[in-house]
Design an enzyme around this catalytic site. Sequence first.
Site, PDB file in Angstrom:
ATOM      1  N   ARG A   1       9.879 -17.634 -10.155  1.00  0.00           N
ATOM      2  CA  ARG A   1       9.956 -16.177 -10.148  1.00  0.00           C
ATOM      3  C   ARG A   1       9.797 -15.568  -8.759  1.00  0.00           C
ATOM      4  NH1 ARG A   1       4.293 -14.810 -13.482  1.00  0.00           N
ATOM      5  NH2 ARG A   1       3.967 -12.955 -12.252  1.00  0.00           N
TER       6      ARG A   1
ATOM      7  N   ARG B   1      -5.765  -8.120 -15.500  1.00  0.00           N
ATOM      8  CA  ARG B   1      -5.639  -9.377 -14.744  1.00  0.00           C
ATOM      9  C   ARG B   1      -6.929  -9.604 -13.952  1.00  0.00           C
ATOM     10  NH1 ARG B   1       0.067  -7.474 -14.072  1.00  0.00           N
ATOM     11  NH2 ARG B   1       1.425  -9.202 -14.630  1.00  0.00           N
TER      12      ARG B   1
ATOM     13  N   ASN C   1       6.964 -12.690 -17.699  1.00  0.00           N
ATOM     14  CA  ASN C   1       7.151 -13.014 -16.278  1.00  0.00           C
ATOM     15  C   ASN C   1       7.173 -14.530 -16.096  1.00  0.00           C
ATOM     16  OD1 ASN C   1       6.804 -10.289 -16.092  1.00  0.00           O
ATOM     17  ND2 ASN C   1       4.758 -10.388 -15.204  1.00  0.00           N
ATOM     18  N   ASP C   2       6.232 -15.200 -16.745  1.00  0.00           N
ATOM     19  CA  ASP C   2       6.213 -16.659 -16.663  1.00  0.00           C
ATOM     20  C   ASP C   2       7.142 -17.299 -17.688  1.00  0.00           C
ATOM     21  OD1 ASP C   2       4.566 -17.473 -14.514  1.00  0.00           O
ATOM     22  OD2 ASP C   2       2.838 -16.668 -15.596  1.00  0.00           O
TER      23      ASP C   2
ATOM     24  N   ARG D   1      -7.851 -10.540 -19.870  1.00  0.00           N
ATOM     25  CA  ARG D   1      -7.392 -11.925 -19.743  1.00  0.00           C
ATOM     26  C   ARG D   1      -8.343 -12.692 -18.846  1.00  0.00           C
ATOM     27  NH1 ARG D   1      -1.648 -12.981 -17.015  1.00  0.00           N
ATOM     28  NH2 ARG D   1      -2.728 -12.544 -15.085  1.00  0.00           N
TER      29      ARG D   1
ATOM     30  N   GLU E   1       3.379 -17.691 -22.766  1.00  0.00           N
ATOM     31  CA  GLU E   1       4.162 -17.646 -21.528  1.00  0.00           C
ATOM     32  C   GLU E   1       4.695 -19.017 -21.141  1.00  0.00           C
ATOM     33  OE1 GLU E   1       1.708 -16.140 -18.308  1.00  0.00           O
ATOM     34  OE2 GLU E   1      -0.081 -17.064 -19.121  1.00  0.00           O
TER      35      GLU E   1
ATOM     36  N   CYS F   1       3.091  -8.341 -22.372  1.00  0.00           N
ATOM     37  CA  CYS F   1       2.498  -7.755 -21.168  1.00  0.00           C
ATOM     38  C   CYS F   1       3.262  -8.156 -19.919  1.00  0.00           C
ATOM     39  CB  CYS F   1       1.035  -8.131 -21.052  1.00  0.00           C
ATOM     40  SG  CYS F   1       0.758  -9.908 -21.070  1.00  0.00           S
TER      41      CYS F   1
ATOM     42  N   HIS G   1       0.830  -1.214   0.000  1.00  0.00           N
ATOM     43  CA  HIS G   1       0.000   0.000   0.000  1.00  0.00           C
ATOM     44  C   HIS G   1       0.855   1.249   0.000  1.00  0.00           C
ATOM     45  CE1 HIS G   1      -3.931  -1.473   0.186  1.00  0.00           C
ATOM     46  NE2 HIS G   1      -3.868  -2.025   1.369  1.00  0.00           N
TER      47      HIS G   1
HETATM   48  C1  PEP Z   1       3.335 -12.912 -17.410  1.00  0.00           C
HETATM   49  O1  PEP Z   1       3.410 -14.086 -17.037  1.00  0.00           O
HETATM   50  O2  PEP Z   1       4.240 -12.319 -18.020  1.00  0.00           O
HETATM   51  C2  PEP Z   1       2.123 -12.126 -17.137  1.00  0.00           C
HETATM   52  C3  PEP Z   1       1.964 -10.923 -17.628  1.00  0.00           C
HETATM   53  O3  PEP Z   1       1.191 -12.678 -16.327  1.00  0.00           O
HETATM   54  P1  PEP Z   1       1.255 -12.734 -14.732  1.00  0.00           P
HETATM   55  O4  PEP Z   1       2.390 -11.838 -14.283  1.00  0.00           O
HETATM   56  O5  PEP Z   1      -0.077 -12.250 -14.262  1.00  0.00           O
HETATM   57  O6  PEP Z   1       1.501 -14.183 -14.501  1.00  0.00           O
HETATM   58 MG    MG Z   2       1.707 -15.191 -16.385  1.00  0.00          MG
END
Ligand code: PEP
Ligand code: MG
Length: 571
Positions: free
Chosen positions: A466, A297, A455-456, A333, A432, A503, A190
């Site tokens: 991660r 998301r 990210n994934d 998504r 991903e 993304c 926060h």
């Molecule tokens: C990702 O995996 O890059 C992604 C954008 O989704 P999340 O971070 O919500 O898993």
């Molecule tokens: Mg993801």
Amino acid sequence: MSTVLTGVAAAPGIAIAKAFLHEEPSFDLHDTKVENVEDELQRFDEALAVSKQELSAIKDETEKKLGPDKAEIFAAHLLVLSDPELVDAVKDQIRTEQFNAAYALNQVATMFINMFENMDNEYMKERASDIYDVKTRVLSHLFGYEATSLATITEETIVVAHDLTPSDTAQMNPEFIKGFATNIGGRTSHSAIMSRSLEIPAVVGTKDITAQIENGMMMIVDGMDGTVILNPTEAEISKYEEKRSEYLKEKEIWQKLVSERTLTADGTHVELAANIGTTKDLEGVIKNGAEGIGLFRTEFLYMGRDQLPSEEEQFEAYKTVLEKMDGKPVVIRTLDIGGDKELPYLDLPEEMNPFLGLRAIRLCLEMPDIFRVQLRALLRASSYGNLKVMFPMIATLEELRQAKALLAEEKDKLIEEGISVSDSIEVGIMVEIPSTAVAADRFVKEVDFFSIGTNDLIQYTLAADRMNERISYLYQPYHPAILRLIKNVIEVAHKGGKWVGMCGEMAGDEVAIPILLGLGLDEFSMSATSILPARSQILNLSKEELGTWVEQLFALDTSEEIEEQVRKHLL
Ligand code: PEP
Ligand code: MG
């Protein structure tokens, strides 16, 4: 001698001022029994009532100063104060154990705080800090303490605290509070979110700044790289004064770009979109001139509650986003639950490897009734804007086909029911999972777009969790394998006449941007605050030149060499 501390860069900017140590009251809590239970219950009720009055006043003030979205947190606190699960449990302890109210409240609240904190999910962890904040307020009243208010500060200061509660940050006047630094917190706590919306430079998670600082000590907060300097030398002060004026100059330039389209130096348009978690994020999206939403998301609609959101509730949320974005593209998504994002009320069995388990589309296909509700809500909302539906964690074509079939079935049903549905909804997938990136040519015919979820994709490609800090060195966006996967996805998509976005966090990264532009990425989706700096960077880059330049990166061996090459030539 100065002391340098590092933490998490929470809100950009530089602050140079004297420290104001904001200490929490300490409560002397004992399990002493009370003689008169009724009196103690009344004392507790009174403390609750005063706390409610106070919170309503802060809520109104915040609403006036920062708008209704920012005030919502206090509505949440008011709910905690009236939550029977908490209040009745405290009263029970007073009645049955004859505990004093302060002790009973601390017991019950701590139990809830621990429960939420142990959930492996940032959002739920925030609920713990809400309860903590409310507990401290009520305890202060039970102990008769004057609540210290940051609103009374009328001198330029940097606030230093163990953590800052939403009520603390809401009372901050940016005219006097030039920055803040805390012991705990991450980018999504926060305090960090509030610092960004108040535009107060902040560093959180320094571990022990409160132990190292003295009230009134000069200090510097660098919210860009997460550095805090205590007792800075003259030389350090002038260095940071210079950095501050450069940053302010840059910010002015960025501000001028709010309503601009993102064009490269050689005139190609790329779309800079925003990632959002709730409709509350829209304010920042619009303020920062996003050209669309590249990732909504939706799992946040399902979290922090004890039952599934209804079709109506989801429809309202999707419609709000589409309407507020006013015809700009909005990629929503479908539910991506599992992994680090749990839904306790679904009561799913524990898994050995939740990131490799029944998550996202796998779960939705396993529980089609839940999925159908979301698809209906999306389809109904589609008439209110430019909707694109995206399925997460697609690993096989069969999954994609099943998901599309469910979408088509729900669409037919709605049309039969006489409900209007847009007939130009694009359907795409997150790329991903490495298998999907490698076999993108098999998927391209059956989608309208790809969005690369780095990210994934990075965690699965390098087999590096991660969330695990001990192996964070393996989280390498510029690893030769990652660049090859991205290159393949973009080439395949373009050959098939489809567009590709990204993304994952990588899309807003200044080192990655020239690489991605060179590889031909069409849409970059990132946190709203990264949009203007990214736009300013892209305006100075030539897509054609980068297209040739990027090839040499594929002859390099390591992520480090690739990063160095970008920094040396382009930053
Ligand atoms: C990702 O995996 O890059 C992604 C954008 O989704 P999340 O971070 O919500 O898993
Ligand atoms: Mg993801």
